[in-house]
Design a protein around this motif. Structure first.
Motif, mmCIF file in Angstrom:
data_model
loop_
_atom_site.group_PDB
_atom_site.id
_atom_site.type_symbol
_atom_site.label_atom_id
_atom_site.label_comp_id
_atom_site.label_asym_id
_atom_site.label_seq_id
_atom_site.Cartn_x
_atom_site.Cartn_y
_atom_site.Cartn_z
ATOM 1 N N VAL A 21 0.837 -1.205 0.000
ATOM 2 C CA VAL A 21 0.000 0.000 0.000
ATOM 3 C C VAL A 21 0.871 1.255 0.000
ATOM 4 O O VAL A 21 0.552 2.231 -0.672
ATOM 5 N N CYS A 22 1.952 1.235 0.735
ATOM 6 C CA CYS A 22 2.766 2.435 0.951
ATOM 7 C C CYS A 22 3.953 2.554 0.011
ATOM 8 O O CYS A 22 4.526 3.639 -0.114
ATOM 9 N N GLY A 23 4.335 1.461 -0.628
ATOM 10 C CA GLY A 23 5.462 1.515 -1.540
ATOM 11 C C GLY A 23 6.729 1.987 -0.866
ATOM 12 O O GLY A 23 6.933 1.789 0.328
ATOM 13 N N SER A 24 7.560 2.676 -1.637
ATOM 14 C CA SER A 24 8.853 3.106 -1.108
ATOM 15 C C SER A 24 8.975 4.620 -0.965
ATOM 16 O O SER A 24 10.030 5.124 -0.615
ATOM 17 N N SER A 25 7.882 5.347 -1.252
ATOM 18 C CA SER A 25 7.915 6.806 -1.127
ATOM 19 C C SER A 25 6.485 7.331 -0.973
ATOM 20 O O SER A 25 5.519 6.610 -1.232
#
Length: 83
Positions: A63-67
């Motif tokens: 859901v949040c990814g890497s950024s």
């Protein structure tokens, strides 16, 4: 996964259908929550008035990814898929 301090994507990208202080009709997807402070931190965190949707949200890589930018895209996609 830990929340990225100052991200706030989960308080902007999704719609919230329940009332909360100052937002009696919830908020639309893509609308900034009125309870995000200048550092993109939730002013309602830990309070009983925080919407259930927010209380149940858990930062996850899918859901949040890497950024923050990737989180905005992923959460917007989930919003469309679940409408």
């Amino acid at each position: 996964m830990e929340c990225r301090p100052g991200c706030g994507a989960c308080c902007i990208a999704p719609s919230i259908q329940t009332a909360m202080p100052g937002m009696p009709h919830g908020k639309a997807a893509g609308e900034r929550c009125a309870h995000l402070d200048e550092n993109d931190l939730c002013r309602l965190f830990g309070q009983l008035t925080r919407p259930r949707f927010c209380q149940e949200f858990s930062a996850q890589e899918y859901v949040c990814g890497s950024s923050k930018e990737e989180a905005m895209q992923l959460i917007a996609l989930l919003e469309v898929q679940t409408c």
